[in-house]
Write a protein that holds these residues in place. Structure first.
Motif, PDB file in Angstrom:
ATOM      1  N   TYR A 295       0.656  -1.382   0.091  1.00 42.41           N
ATOM      2  CA  TYR A 295       0.076  -0.772   0.191  1.00 42.41           C
ATOM      3  C   TYR A 295       1.350   1.512  -0.006  1.00 42.41           C
ATOM      4  CZ  TYR A 295      -3.813   3.165   1.590  1.00 42.41           C
ATOM      5  OH  TYR A 295      -4.957   4.025   1.855  1.00 42.41           O
TER       6      TYR A 295
ATOM      7  N   GLU B 173      -8.932  -4.335   7.353  1.00 39.49           N
ATOM      8  CA  GLU B 173      -7.964  -3.039   7.220  1.00 39.49           C
ATOM      9  C   GLU B 173      -6.689  -3.108   6.988  1.00 39.49           C
ATOM     10  OE1 GLU B 173     -10.691  -0.189   9.790  1.00 39.49           O
ATOM     11  OE2 GLU B 173      -9.795  -1.112  10.554  1.00 39.49           O
TER      12      GLU B 173
ATOM     13  N   THR C  47      -6.880   1.960   6.544  1.00 39.68           N
ATOM     14  CA  THR C  47      -8.181   1.954   4.860  1.00 39.68           C
ATOM     15  C   THR C  47      -8.613   0.550   5.384  1.00 39.68           C
ATOM     16  OG1 THR C  47      -6.421   3.276   3.941  1.00 39.68           O
ATOM     17  CG2 THR C  47      -8.157   1.396   2.441  1.00 39.68           C
TER      18      THR C  47
ATOM     19  N   LEU D  37     -12.541   1.250  -2.013  1.00 35.09           N
ATOM     20  CA  LEU D  37     -11.739   1.604  -0.582  1.00 35.09           C
ATOM     21  C   LEU D  37     -12.207   3.095   0.087  1.00 35.09           C
ATOM     22  CD1 LEU D  37      -9.206   1.118  -2.675  1.00 35.09           C
ATOM     23  CD2 LEU D  37      -8.248  -0.307  -0.629  1.00 35.09           C
TER      24      LEU D  37
ATOM     25  N   ALA E 239     -10.660   4.844   2.598  1.00 33.83           N
ATOM     26  CA  ALA E 239      -9.178   5.794   3.269  1.00 33.83           C
ATOM     27  C   ALA E 239      -9.851   6.875   4.406  1.00 33.83           C
ATOM     28  CB  ALA E 239      -8.413   6.008   1.768  1.00 33.83           C
ATOM     29  N   ARG E 240      -8.832   6.624   5.522  1.00 31.58           N
ATOM     30  CA  ARG E 240      -8.959   7.398   6.150  1.00 31.58           C
ATOM     31  C   ARG E 240      -7.883   8.606   5.855  1.00 31.58           C
ATOM     32  NH1 ARG E 240     -12.197   6.876  10.509  1.00 31.58           N
ATOM     33  NH2 ARG E 240     -10.015   7.126  12.286  1.00 31.58           N
TER      34      ARG E 240
ATOM     35  N   GLU F  98     -12.484  11.547   5.414  1.00 34.73           N
ATOM     36  CA  GLU F  98     -11.898  10.046   4.846  1.00 34.73           C
ATOM     37  C   GLU F  98     -12.412  10.568   3.122  1.00 34.73           C
ATOM     38  OE1 GLU F  98     -14.837   7.560   7.070  1.00 34.73           O
ATOM     39  OE2 GLU F  98     -13.805   8.189   8.541  1.00 34.73           O
TER      40      GLU F  98
END
Length: 144
Positions: free
Chosen positions: A25, A48, A64, A77, A79-80, A86
């Protein structure tokens, strides 16, 4: 919503092989700096990735989550990246000739980023995701 596309010299399966490896990632997502953990169920729905973003010593830990996983066609996804917020990120791949075309859509959905007018956020996200797709292509085309 910010949308980017890129032709790649690989198959959609190659792209989704990279996406399925959560430990990769931070090598393709611009802003992600390290992985802390990957749920054993990754890339299954609800699993996650535990990552950090930023530059040391200013690292923030976040996650994520995989919302949809339909290889080799589509992944969604959440994504945070708090305190920014987010985003929903959708990645699609489709065959084109001997390669494929990959599309990424990113849409801020929660937090302070949603308060910024889209005409300001969209160009920034598109600029960032040009590099995100370049990195994803290097990995997928290289057989990562």
């Amino acid at each position: 919503m910010a949308t980017n596309t890129r032709a790649m010299d690989c198959t959609p399966d190659d792209v989704f092989r990279v996406l399925a490896n959560g430990w990769l990632y931070p090598t393709w997502v611009v802003g992600a700096s390290r992985m802390r953990d990957v749920d054993a169920a990754w890339p299954g729905r609800g699993a996650e990735l535990h990552h950090s973003f930023g530059v040391w010593p200013f690292l923030l830990d976040d996650t994520t989550q995989m919302k949809e996983w339909d290889p080799p066609h589509r992944a969604v996804l959440r994504a945070r990246g708090w305190p920014v917020g987010e985003a929903t990120v959708t990645i699609r791949a489709r065959r084109q000739g001997s390669g494929c075309v990959v599309r990424i859509d990113e849409d801020p959905v929660k937090g302070p980023a949603t308060l910024i007018p889209r005409f300001l956020t969209t160009p920034m996200l598109r600029w960032r995701n040009v590099e995100t797709l370049n990195r994803l292509a290097f990995l997928a085309e290289g057989g990562a």
